[in-house]
Structures are given as structure tokens and as C-alpha cells.
Design an enzyme around this catalytic site. Sequence first.
Site: not given
Ligand code: BES
Ligand code: ZN
Ligand code: MN
Length: 520
Positions: A267, A272, A279, A290, A349, A351, A353
Site C-alpha cells: 500500500k 492519507d 481526518k 501511509d 478514509d 482507502e 483496501r
Molecule cells: N492509513 C489509515 C490507517 C491508520 C490510521 C494507520 C492511523 C495508522 C494510524 C487508513 O487508511 C484509515 O484511515 N483507516 C481507517 C478505516 C476506517 C475509516 C474504517 C481507520 O483506521 O480509522
Molecule cells: Zn490509509
Molecule cells: Mn485512510
Amino acid sequence: MDFSIKSGSPEKQRVACVIVGVFESRKLSFAADLIDRISNGFLSDVLKRGDMDGKLGTTLVLHAVPHTLCDRVMLVGLGKERDFREKEYREAIKASVRALSATAAVEAVSYISEIPVKKHDVTWMVQEAVVATLDVLYKFDRFKTKVEEHPRELRKLTLSVSRRSDLAEGETGLARGLAVAGGMKLCRDLGNLPSNICTPRYVAQTAESLATEYGVEAEILDEDAINALGMRTFLSVAKGSIEPPRLIVLKYQGTLATVQPVVLVGKGITFDSGGISLKPGEGMDEMKYDMLGAATVLGTFRAAVEMQLPLNLIAVVATCENMPSGGASKPGDIIESMSGQTIEILNTDAEGRLILCDALTYVERFNPQAVIDVATLTGACIIALGHQTTAVFSNQDHLARELVTAGEEAGDRAWQMPLFEEYQEQLKSPFADMANIGGRPAGSITAACFLSRFAKAYDWAHLDIAGTGWKSGKDKGATGRPVPLLVQFLQDKADALSGHSLRRGRPRRDHEESAADDAD
Ligand code: BES
Ligand code: ZN
Ligand code: MN
């Protein structure tokens, strides 16, 4: 920084610093004991005064030790002898390197690499010492206009092995250690670069120069090519940004073309923001990390190629930005993925996946023996495992086990998480084949469940490195994890393919014999 491997008596080393170990309750290691004897009990006397008790990670630098040829002798605490294992060994090496930086010594000979660690051979000892040393010495200072010049920086570390007959194994360990450390450095550098420099095009250029340097095949696909492949879900993320996406494919053939390749998928979200599901501002800078899945894949690829592992390896990186804009995907949008399955984007967010699912479909064409994707996929993973352990998910328990074992071996730990069918429920959508989020409970598992729907054609594992890829706070920066785990996994695969194991080579013999065949 240079390394070398040597076999010889510690008291005879003409060098700025000789490093030896002391166990708790002042028990001397073999090399420390040799110095103690030749110096008529100088070390024992110092230890009796109580300035050092051998606690793990403590150090004491001594000057003018009688009858030695070195300027200094550094004592390194090893902890209790019966507790001295992999972790303690790495810690002792790291402590000695940190303490060296505080001295004016620019060259040292370390005898820590001779202290036996159960079940490990000389190759392992040296490999781990090199990785631990370069891990400590890593710096990211290219944006400092006034770099503090350290004229006394460590220039050469010689790692001692017990006997001359160990030298060859030591050299193998050195080469492997340098390969792993080089891969980790590439990963950390890419991760630490800010997103205004490390764009998808920058990641692609890095991959291209890597391929040129090592003489392997590289294919970089631009937006049109990605579109032509039908990777609509990937493009649905990229379209919110003015930075164009890239799909990177690197191919290394280390054995017969008929052997199915291992495919690594990364990825590479270079920033992000969350997209329209923006966010919160606090800590958002960390979302430059990310792309660490992509950086891990490139770092691991580099290490495997440098080691010339006898296997076939393909690295695939999907890289783009996730930004809000008039062109961005919106919550509720429905996209048809490359696989034909449709997805309702309930949160822009989630994204990672979305770019990975098309990459997982894309790699079917390589007829892989295994596909491993690496991603900073979910904040929920940090809630589950914190910052110590990488999460492993797999549709094959044996593959998960192999990864966990490799992580154990490399000191880069991972733990298997469940992918039970029941969790798939949470991804139901009334309007499309699935939603891109599964609600709050088990967030890292439902993310993995989402990916699993695109990885049915092969043995697949997913590593969520949201907690382990980087550190926040005063030691902030990319960690280089899980490059050591993945290189170990590939090394084990290569060993299995070639039907023998170099790693589990001849067990070490005891130190008692080593005095006899001392060199200089
Ligand atoms: N890149 C983030 C995951 C992440 C967040 C990694 C903070 C490390 C620290 C990912 O793209 C994301 O935003 N995931 C969301 C998913 C949710 C919207 C279902 C998350 O983890 O909040
Ligand atoms: Zn992300
Ligand atoms: Mn995200």
C-alpha cells in the site's frame, strides 16, 4: 561504516576500542576473561568497585588496561547468563554501539558477536549484529542545513568470531546483514520523506532506479495504463488528487522460470488525508507514513535481490494520494472493482483496501505460490496489538505460521489474527456486493476480510503494520519493519526450495577450543 570479520585474541587488538561482555553478578564472558587474565585481574578489580554489575544494556569504558594493545576496553552488560537469548544479544550490541558514539573511538573490535546464543550459528550472530548496529546508527538528516559534523563517528566495526574456521560463516552473515540493513534503510528513508517530495511518481522513480541498479525488470504503469487494466477502485482513490497514481511492478528471477513466484504487494498512499471523510488535524502529518507498506515491499525486494536468493520474486506497489477535492470520491459512491465485485464507499478514509483490492486482482496473472500484502491499513490494529507486533492475516494457516516464525527468528515479531467467516457479515451492503467499512468492532479484521474477497485465487497473507511501521514522539521515524521479517521469510522459502538450510547450518562449538587457533 565498514564492517569486517576477524578471529583473534582481544588483548592483541591494536584498535581504539575492544568490546567485551560481562554477565550479571560480574561473570566475565570468554573474551573479557582473557583480558582479565593478561591484565592481572584489572577487569575483576574494576567490577569489584561496583561501577558496573553486568545488567543488560549497561556499559563502562576503561582506559589503559594493562598488557592490552587497545586504547580502551568497553564492558557491556549482558544480563543473567541463563537469560541470554536473541533479544538480549541484540540489546547488548545496540548498547555497545550507542556507547561507542559517546567516545572518540572511530574503530572497534567487538567480541559480543562471540557470545553464544542458543540454537544460533555464526552466520546468524554476525547477521544480527550488523542489522542491530546499522539500526542504531540510522539517521535521517538530509533536510538539516547545518548537519552536526561528527569527526569522531564510528568508521569501522570488526566483529569477532571464535575460530578461524568460523570466518566463512561470518562473511555470509555479514553479507546478509548488510542486505537486510540496506533494505531497512530504503524503507525508512522513503517513509521519512515528506509527502511533498515522496509522491507516487517519486516512489516509482525510486523503484526504477532500484531496478536499474540491480539489473532487474521494472514496469511502471501510469494513469492511462491503470485505467486500461480496469483498476477502477484504485483510480477512485487517486482521482481526488492532482498527483497522478502509479502501479509499480518489479520482477526478480533468482531461479528457474518454472518456479512460481512469491508476490509482495504494498500500500503506497503517499499521504492519507482521509479524502472527503477528512481526518482530524491532530497528528495528520503522520499520514505521510501511509506508504510504508510500499516502502517495505521495495526494501524487502532490494534485500532479496542483493542476497541473490534462489527464488522468483515480484514486487507490486499501488501508489497514490488520498485527498479531498471536487474530483474526489464521495461517501455513498459505488465502484465496480477490477474483479467485477462492486463496492459501496461508505468512508473515503478506508482507502487502503480500495487500492489493494485491485492490486490483489492484478497479481493473479503471475500464478503466484504466495501473495503477501503489506499495509498501514487500520488504526484499529494499533488498538489490538499496539506498536510491538505486526498483525498477520491469512487464508492459509501454514502461511501465517511461516510468517510468524520468520518474525520470531528476525526479532521482528508478528501475530496471527482471525479471519473467521462470521466477520464477513459486517461488510454487507444493501446496494453493492460489499461496503468498504465494517463498523467499529474488529476494525482490522473486517479490513482483512475485505481484502480476502479479492485473494481467493491463491495462498495469501496480509500484514497490517499500522502500529509497527513508524514511531511517534521524540524518536519519531520509520522503523524499517517488517523488512527483517519478510527477508527471513524469503530466506526460509529459498532454503526450502533449494532443499537445504544454510541458516540452520552446523551448530556452534564451545569457546573453550578457540584459544588454540587464535590468529593475531
Ligand atoms: N492509513 C489509515 C490507517 C491508520 C490510521 C494507520 C492511523 C495508522 C494510524 C487508513 O487508511 C484509515 O484511515 N483507516 C481507517 C478505516 C476506517 C475509516 C474504517 C481507520 O483506521 O480509522
Ligand atoms: Zn490509509
Ligand atoms: Mn485512510
